[in-house]
Design a protein around this motif. Structure first.
Motif, PDB file in Angstrom:
ATOM      1  N   ALA A  48      10.784  38.260-121.849  1.00  0.00           N
ATOM      2  CA  ALA A  48       9.645  38.782-121.095  1.00  0.00           C
ATOM      3  C   ALA A  48       9.405  37.953-119.833  1.00  0.00           C
ATOM      4  CB  ALA A  48       8.393  38.780-121.974  1.00  0.00           C
ATOM      5  N   GLU A  49       9.552  36.639-119.954  1.00  0.00           N
ATOM      6  CA  GLU A  49       9.363  35.771-118.784  1.00  0.00           C
ATOM      7  C   GLU A  49      10.438  36.021-117.745  1.00  0.00           C
ATOM      8  OE1 GLU A  49       8.900  30.997-117.714  1.00  0.00           O
ATOM      9  OE2 GLU A  49       9.097  31.681-119.806  1.00  0.00           O
ATOM     10  N   ALA A  50      11.696  36.194-118.214  1.00  0.00           N
ATOM     11  CA  ALA A  50      12.780  36.473-117.279  1.00  0.00           C
ATOM     12  C   ALA A  50      12.568  37.808-116.573  1.00  0.00           C
ATOM     13  CB  ALA A  50      14.116  36.469-118.014  1.00  0.00           C
ATOM     14  N   LYS A  51      12.085  38.801-117.330  1.00  0.00           N
ATOM     15  CA  LYS A  51      11.811  40.096-116.731  1.00  0.00           C
ATOM     16  C   LYS A  51      10.692  39.988-115.697  1.00  0.00           C
ATOM     17  CE  LYS A  51      10.526  44.835-117.929  1.00  0.00           C
ATOM     18  NZ  LYS A  51      10.167  45.758-119.043  1.00  0.00           N
ATOM     19  N   HIS A  52       9.648  39.194-116.027  1.00  0.00           N
ATOM     20  CA  HIS A  52       8.551  39.010-115.082  1.00  0.00           C
ATOM     21  C   HIS A  52       9.046  38.311-113.821  1.00  0.00           C
ATOM     22  CE1 HIS A  52       5.052  36.841-113.385  1.00  0.00           C
ATOM     23  NE2 HIS A  52       4.407  37.953-113.681  1.00  0.00           N
ATOM     24  N   ASP A  53       9.900  37.283-113.994  1.00  0.00           N
ATOM     25  CA  ASP A  53      10.435  36.573-112.824  1.00  0.00           C
ATOM     26  C   ASP A  53      11.297  37.506-111.977  1.00  0.00           C
ATOM     27  OD1 ASP A  53       9.157  34.319-113.715  1.00  0.00           O
ATOM     28  OD2 ASP A  53      10.942  33.444-114.667  1.00  0.00           O
ATOM     29  N   ALA A  54      12.087  38.363-112.650  1.00  0.00           N
ATOM     30  CA  ALA A  54      12.926  39.287-111.900  1.00  0.00           C
ATOM     31  C   ALA A  54      12.082  40.288-111.130  1.00  0.00           C
ATOM     32  CB  ALA A  54      13.877  40.020-112.860  1.00  0.00           C
ATOM     33  N   GLU A  55      11.012  40.786-111.771  1.00  0.00           N
ATOM     34  CA  GLU A  55      10.133  41.720-111.070  1.00  0.00           C
ATOM     35  C   GLU A  55       9.428  41.036-109.904  1.00  0.00           C
ATOM     36  OE1 GLU A  55       7.527  43.123-114.074  1.00  0.00           O
ATOM     37  OE2 GLU A  55       8.967  44.552-114.940  1.00  0.00           O
ATOM     38  N   ALA A  56       9.011  39.773-110.110  1.00  0.00           N
ATOM     39  CA  ALA A  56       8.364  39.037-109.018  1.00  0.00           C
ATOM     40  C   ALA A  56       9.338  38.802-107.880  1.00  0.00           C
ATOM     41  CB  ALA A  56       7.832  37.706-109.545  1.00  0.00           C
ATOM     42  N   ALA A  57      10.596  38.453-108.213  1.00  0.00           N
ATOM     43  CA  ALA A  57      11.599  38.236-107.166  1.00  0.00           C
ATOM     44  C   ALA A  57      11.882  39.528-106.420  1.00  0.00           C
ATOM     45  CB  ALA A  57      12.883  37.682-107.788  1.00  0.00           C
ATOM     46  N   ALA A  58      11.942  40.652-107.149  1.00  0.00           N
ATOM     47  CA  ALA A  58      12.184  41.934-106.491  1.00  0.00           C
ATOM     48  C   ALA A  58      11.018  42.299-105.578  1.00  0.00           C
ATOM     49  CB  ALA A  58      12.397  43.021-107.550  1.00  0.00           C
ATOM     50  N   ALA A  59       9.783  42.047-106.044  1.00  0.00           N
ATOM     51  CA  ALA A  59       8.616  42.333-105.211  1.00  0.00           C
ATOM     52  C   ALA A  59       8.603  41.447-103.968  1.00  0.00           C
ATOM     53  CB  ALA A  59       7.342  42.128-106.025  1.00  0.00           C
ATOM     54  N   HIS A  60       8.970  40.154-104.151  1.00  0.00           N
ATOM     55  CA  HIS A  60       9.016  39.247-102.995  1.00  0.00           C
ATOM     56  C   HIS A  60      10.072  39.703-101.991  1.00  0.00           C
ATOM     57  CE1 HIS A  60       8.710  35.500-100.768  1.00  0.00           C
ATOM     58  NE2 HIS A  60      10.030  35.386-100.825  1.00  0.00           N
ATOM     59  N   ALA A  61      11.247  40.127-102.504  1.00  0.00           N
ATOM     60  CA  ALA A  61      12.294  40.601-101.605  1.00  0.00           C
ATOM     61  C   ALA A  61      11.850  41.866-100.872  1.00  0.00           C
ATOM     62  CB  ALA A  61      13.572  40.868-102.401  1.00  0.00           C
ATOM     63  N   GLU A  62      11.129  42.722-101.592  1.00  0.00           N
ATOM     64  CA  GLU A  62      10.644  43.945-100.952  1.00  0.00           C
ATOM     65  C   GLU A  62       9.630  43.621 -99.859  1.00  0.00           C
ATOM     66  OE1 GLU A  62       8.586  48.218-102.208  1.00  0.00           O
ATOM     67  OE2 GLU A  62       9.017  46.685-103.722  1.00  0.00           O
ATOM     68  N   ARG A  63       8.731  42.666-100.137  1.00  0.00           N
ATOM     69  CA  ARG A  63       7.754  42.270 -99.101  1.00  0.00           C
ATOM     70  C   ARG A  63       8.462  41.643 -97.904  1.00  0.00           C
ATOM     71  NH1 ARG A  63       4.708  40.552-103.674  1.00  0.00           N
ATOM     72  NH2 ARG A  63       5.482  38.427-103.366  1.00  0.00           N
ATOM     73  N   ALA A  64       9.480  40.829 -98.179  1.00  0.00           N
ATOM     74  CA  ALA A  64      10.222  40.210 -97.074  1.00  0.00           C
ATOM     75  C   ALA A  64      10.917  41.276 -96.225  1.00  0.00           C
ATOM     76  CB  ALA A  64      11.242  39.208 -97.625  1.00  0.00           C
ATOM     77  N   GLU A  65      11.474  42.286 -96.881  1.00  0.00           N
ATOM     78  CA  GLU A  65      12.136  43.357 -96.143  1.00  0.00           C
ATOM     79  C   GLU A  65      11.130  44.134 -95.290  1.00  0.00           C
ATOM     80  OE1 GLU A  65      15.153  45.726 -94.743  1.00  0.00           O
ATOM     81  OE2 GLU A  65      15.257  43.865 -95.914  1.00  0.00           O
ATOM     82  N   ILE A  66       9.939  44.376 -95.849  1.00  0.00           N
ATOM     83  CA  ILE A  66       8.903  45.073 -95.072  1.00  0.00           C
ATOM     84  C   ILE A  66       8.484  44.247 -93.862  1.00  0.00           C
ATOM     85  CG2 ILE A  66       6.518  45.893 -95.147  1.00  0.00           C
ATOM     86  CD1 ILE A  66       6.980  46.658 -98.064  1.00  0.00           C
ATOM     87  N   LEU A  67       8.350  42.922 -94.046  1.00  0.00           N
ATOM     88  CA  LEU A  67       7.991  42.059 -92.920  1.00  0.00           C
ATOM     89  C   LEU A  67       9.067  42.080 -91.840  1.00  0.00           C
ATOM     90  CD1 LEU A  67       6.464  38.975 -94.779  1.00  0.00           C
ATOM     91  CD2 LEU A  67       5.256  40.677 -93.395  1.00  0.00           C
ATOM     92  N   ARG A  68      10.343  42.066 -92.270  1.00  0.00           N
ATOM     93  CA  ARG A  68      11.426  42.125 -91.273  1.00  0.00           C
ATOM     94  C   ARG A  68      11.389  43.442 -90.506  1.00  0.00           C
ATOM     95  NH1 ARG A  68      14.407  39.431 -95.384  1.00  0.00           N
ATOM     96  NH2 ARG A  68      15.148  41.428 -96.199  1.00  0.00           N
ATOM     97  N   GLU A  69      11.119  44.519 -91.225  1.00  0.00           N
ATOM     98  CA  GLU A  69      11.040  45.816 -90.536  1.00  0.00           C
ATOM     99  C   GLU A  69       9.857  45.859 -89.576  1.00  0.00           C
ATOM    100  OE1 GLU A  69      10.909  48.757 -93.528  1.00  0.00           O
ATOM    101  OE2 GLU A  69      13.012  48.529 -94.135  1.00  0.00           O
ATOM    102  N   LEU A  70       8.727  45.244 -89.981  1.00  0.00           N
ATOM    103  CA  LEU A  70       7.573  45.202 -89.081  1.00  0.00           C
ATOM    104  C   LEU A  70       7.874  44.376 -87.831  1.00  0.00           C
ATOM    105  CD1 LEU A  70       4.611  44.779 -91.603  1.00  0.00           C
ATOM    106  CD2 LEU A  70       5.121  46.767 -90.173  1.00  0.00           C
ATOM    107  N   ARG A  71       8.543  43.230 -88.013  1.00  0.00           N
ATOM    108  CA  ARG A  71       8.901  42.409 -86.842  1.00  0.00           C
ATOM    109  C   ARG A  71       9.838  43.161 -85.914  1.00  0.00           C
ATOM    110  NH1 ARG A  71       9.564  38.298 -90.963  1.00  0.00           N
ATOM    111  NH2 ARG A  71       7.762  36.882 -90.976  1.00  0.00           N
TER     112      ARG A  71
END
Length: 282
Positions: free
Chosen positions: A245-268
């Protein structure tokens, strides 16, 4: 949950919606209620007076429960397809329900008594019960050494008891087989004093020096060893579930962080394009 739904088909498809319904808490609670009601009905069937008064209604309700459980299994097979048969608990549910459809007349009349196995479906539906059973199965390899130790203890004690008390109490210790069965009875503490030990003490006052240590070792020490192995297995499975469960949570958090980073790059990039357009117009 998401993995199961993804295996059921595209999100929003009829199969995926059906899988989401089957996995919902409301559906699971309804299945548990039906299993408990069926258990009560199967118990009522053992009463001759109840069957004499409403045997037809009880049989009709039992058939209705069987149809409902069959429909539920069919829906699960449709929703999860091959994944249903890769799940041991799914196979267990399928077999338990299928047994109830076998003809229960003539030489197969014993199958009618197997209908009560439907109550065991409660194990596969309730997660806490399922974890306990999985822990017990997981603990079986670790119990091998304990079982071997118990076999050695019983064999040595049976040989000694046959030689020491075979003539005093031949119906219980006259043969090796009788001694093994009697020692097993002693381990369960069922009438061990009055029926076995006291008659021998009348002839051999020091016989307690054999029976008391055997009971202490076979009953309390071995039982605690079995309990210890099962508890350790439960803790191991719980730790594995928590780690997953912890690994799944970390993976979901990493995916969300990557998605936010991609959105920021697109905004820039979009801001840079807008700035370039403004400079070109100026």
């Amino acid at each position: 949950m998401q993995e199961v739904l993804s295996s059921a088909g595209m999100p929003g498809s009829p199969r995926a919606r059906l899988a989401a319904l089957i996995l919902s808490d409301r559906f699971q609670r309804a299945v548990i209620a039906l299993i408990l009601a069926n258990a009560v009905l199967l118990g009522i069937e053992t009463s001759e007076s109840a069957m004499a008064a409403a045997g037809g209604l009880i049989s009709a309700l039992d058939t209705l429960f069987l149809i409902v459980f069959t429909v539920e299994i069919a829906l699960r097979i449709y929703a999860f397809r091959a994944r249903f048969f890769r799940d041991p608990w799914g196979i267990f549910d399928f077999v338990v329900v299928a047994i109830a459809w076998l003809p229960a007349s003539g030489p197969l009349a014993v199958l009618r008594a197997l209908r009560v196995l439907r109550v065991l479906r409660l194990i596969s539906v309730v997660p806490s019960l399922r974890r306990v059973v999985e822990a017990m199965l997981h603990a079986l390899p670790g119990m091998g050494s304990i079982v071997l130790l118990m076999v050695l203890l019983f064999y040595v004690a049976a040989v000694m008891a046959t030689k020491l008390y075979g003539e005093v109490l031949p119906e219980r210790f006259g043969t090796l087989g009788n001694s093994l069965f009697t020692l097993f009875q002693l381990m369960t503490l069922e009438s061990w004093a009055e029926a076995t030990v006291r008659p021998i003490l009348e002839h051999q006052p020091y016989a307690w020096m054999f029976f008391v240590p055997f009971i202490l070792i076979a009953t309390f020490v071995m039982l605690n060893l079995f309990i210890g192995v099962i508890v350790d297995s439960i803790q191991t499975l719980r730790a594995a579930d928590e780690a997953a469960a912890e690994a799944k949570h970390d993976a979901e958090a990493a995916a969300a962080h990557a998605e936010r980073a991609e959105i920021l790059r697109e905004l820039r990039a979009l801001r840079a394009e807008v700035a370039a357009l403004r400079e070109g117009r100026g």
